[in-house]
Design a protein around this motif. Structure first.
Motif, short mmCIF file in Angstrom:
data_model
loop_
_atom_site.label_atom_id
_atom_site.label_comp_id
_atom_site.label_asym_id
_atom_site.label_seq_id
_atom_site.Cartn_x
_atom_site.Cartn_y
_atom_site.Cartn_z
N LEU A 7 -12.88 -5.62 -7.47
CA LEU A 7 -11.54 -5.10 -7.71
C LEU A 7 -11.11 -4.16 -6.59
N ALA A 8 -12.04 -3.36 -6.12
CA ALA A 8 -11.73 -2.44 -5.01
C ALA A 8 -11.38 -3.22 -3.74
N MET A 9 -12.10 -4.30 -3.48
CA MET A 9 -11.81 -5.12 -2.30
C MET A 9 -10.45 -5.79 -2.42
N LEU A 10 -10.08 -6.23 -3.62
CA LEU A 10 -8.77 -6.85 -3.83
C LEU A 10 -7.65 -5.85 -3.59
N ALA A 11 -7.81 -4.64 -4.11
CA ALA A 11 -6.80 -3.60 -3.89
C ALA A 11 -6.69 -3.23 -2.42
N LEU A 12 -7.83 -3.13 -1.74
CA LEU A 12 -7.80 -2.82 -0.30
C LEU A 12 -7.07 -3.91 0.48
N ALA A 13 -7.33 -5.17 0.12
CA ALA A 13 -6.68 -6.27 0.83
C ALA A 13 -5.17 -6.22 0.65
N ILE A 226 3.65 6.14 4.24
CA ILE A 226 2.89 5.14 3.48
C ILE A 226 1.69 4.68 4.29
N LEU A 227 1.90 4.43 5.60
CA LEU A 227 0.79 4.03 6.46
C LEU A 227 -0.30 5.09 6.49
N GLY A 228 0.10 6.36 6.57
CA GLY A 228 -0.88 7.42 6.69
C GLY A 228 -1.60 7.75 5.40
N ILE A 229 -0.81 7.98 4.33
CA ILE A 229 -1.40 8.45 3.08
C ILE A 229 -2.09 7.33 2.31
N VAL A 230 -1.39 6.21 2.16
CA VAL A 230 -1.91 5.12 1.32
C VAL A 230 -2.80 4.17 2.11
N CYS A 231 -2.23 3.59 3.20
CA CYS A 231 -2.94 2.54 3.92
C CYS A 231 -4.09 3.07 4.78
N THR A 232 -4.11 4.37 5.05
CA THR A 232 -5.17 4.93 5.88
C THR A 232 -6.05 5.89 5.08
N GLY A 233 -5.46 6.98 4.57
CA GLY A 233 -6.27 8.00 3.91
C GLY A 233 -6.96 7.52 2.65
N LEU A 234 -6.18 7.14 1.65
CA LEU A 234 -6.77 6.72 0.38
C LEU A 234 -7.58 5.43 0.53
N ALA A 235 -7.08 4.51 1.36
CA ALA A 235 -7.81 3.25 1.55
C ALA A 235 -9.16 3.47 2.22
N GLN A 236 -9.23 4.44 3.14
CA GLN A 236 -10.51 4.68 3.81
C GLN A 236 -11.56 5.24 2.88
N ILE A 237 -11.15 6.02 1.89
CA ILE A 237 -12.12 6.50 0.91
C ILE A 237 -12.77 5.33 0.20
#
Length: 310
Positions: A7-13, A226-237
């Motif tokens: 599920l985590a991989m699907l959300a990341l994708a 969105i790129l910074g907070i969601v696609c980079t910060g939270l996604a990297q965790i």
């Protein structure tokens, strides 16, 4: 891989596939250096307070050098390349080329770490490169001329840098928590890129003529956030946690799903066209990437935290 990891991989994708959409909004207005700096900077502002509250700030100082190297490989250099490639490639096509990351991961493991290059892995690398070559030959997907080929080369340099970064993190940052690893790499990259971005100002593509940061429209700032907070910060965790739980090679396979969402978002929001040649090339790249990450024999059960191994 358990259901939670899938599920985590699907959300990341879905999130990383959407990042190509926001790149097409922000990059033409702010330029590559400004986009990369703001993206890592906004992500750092979100994650750094959490690390400090957890009492792990001192670990960032003691690991400053590997964090800097990993950060420039995982964020600085790739984000600049992505911004430049955005000027010539559609979002869906960029997401397809992004799927070569695990293939490069296997190649880096062979060259750098002397991992075994068995028959299936060799065949996978050949298939993956064949898929890229076929995709490049699609006149309906890639703009004709040197600019299109240059943009493809930038995307391949980006995915190679991602792959090297994962192996660097595994070797030198395995004692840090996923949160500290993500935050440290982002903060070190921000320190390197913030001053050049401020000094250069916006570097828009024609016909845009922005010269100062206050002239950047709200739509670009929203895309950058969105790129910074969601696609980079939270996604990297999430991504670093996946590396810790299932290992770098398996975590990199999240890129199998990114083209699906990248093409979907590009079609829905940017009116991009999906050709049959693109789908064929995607299938070949995915097959080659999968084969290049197959073990030579049936693996023994992995430890709970494979990245903790020396």
């Amino acid at each position: 891989m358990i259901f939670r990891d899938m599920l985590a991989m699907l959300a990341l994708a879905a999130v990383w596939g959407g990042s190509f959409l926001f790149l097409h909004v922000a990059a033409p207005l702010v330029g590559p250096v400004g986009l990369a700096a703001f993206r890592v900077g906004s992500a750092s502002l979100v994650l750094l307070p959490i690390v400090l509250l957890k009492g792990e700030g001192h670990l960032l100082r003691t690991h400053a050098r590997p964090l800097l190297v990993c950060g420039m490989l995982a964020f600085g250099f790739p984000f600049v390349c992505l911004s430049l490639a955005t000027q010539h490639l559609p979002a869906g096509l960029m997401s397809i080329l992004n799927a070569t990351t695990p293939m490069w991961g296997a190649f880096v493991g062979w060259v750098w770490l002397r991992e075994r290059m068995h028959l299936m892995r060799s065949l996978g690398l050949i298939l993956g490169l064949t898929g890229v070559a076929l995709l490049t030959a699609d006149k309906g997907a890639i703009p004709a001329g040197a600019n299109g080929l240059w943009a493809v080369a930038l995307m391949l340099a980006t995915t190679l840098s991602y792959a090297v970064a994962v192996h660097v993190a595994r070797r030198h940052l395995h004692t840090l928590s996923p949160l500290s690893s993500a935050t440290g790499t982002l903060c070190m990259t921000t320190l390197v890129m913030l001053i050049p971005a401020w000094w250069l100002g916006p570097q828009p593509m024609p016909p845009h003529t922005l010269q100062h940061w206050h002239e950047v429209p709200a739509s670009a700032w929203v895309a950058l956030l969105i790129l910074g907070i969601v696609c980079t910060g939270l996604a990297q965790i999430v991504f670093f946690r996946l590396i810790e739980r299932i290992g770098p090679s398996q975590a990199l396979t999240v890129t199998f799903l990114i083209p699906v969402f990248g093409m979907l978002w590009g079609t829905l929001f940017l009116n991009e066209r999906i050709t049959s040649w693109m789908l064929l090339s995607t299938g070949i790249i995915a097959l080659g990437t999968w084969l290049s990450n197959r073990p030579a024999t049936s693996p023994s059960p992995a430890p709970a935290y494979p990245s903790k191994r020396p």
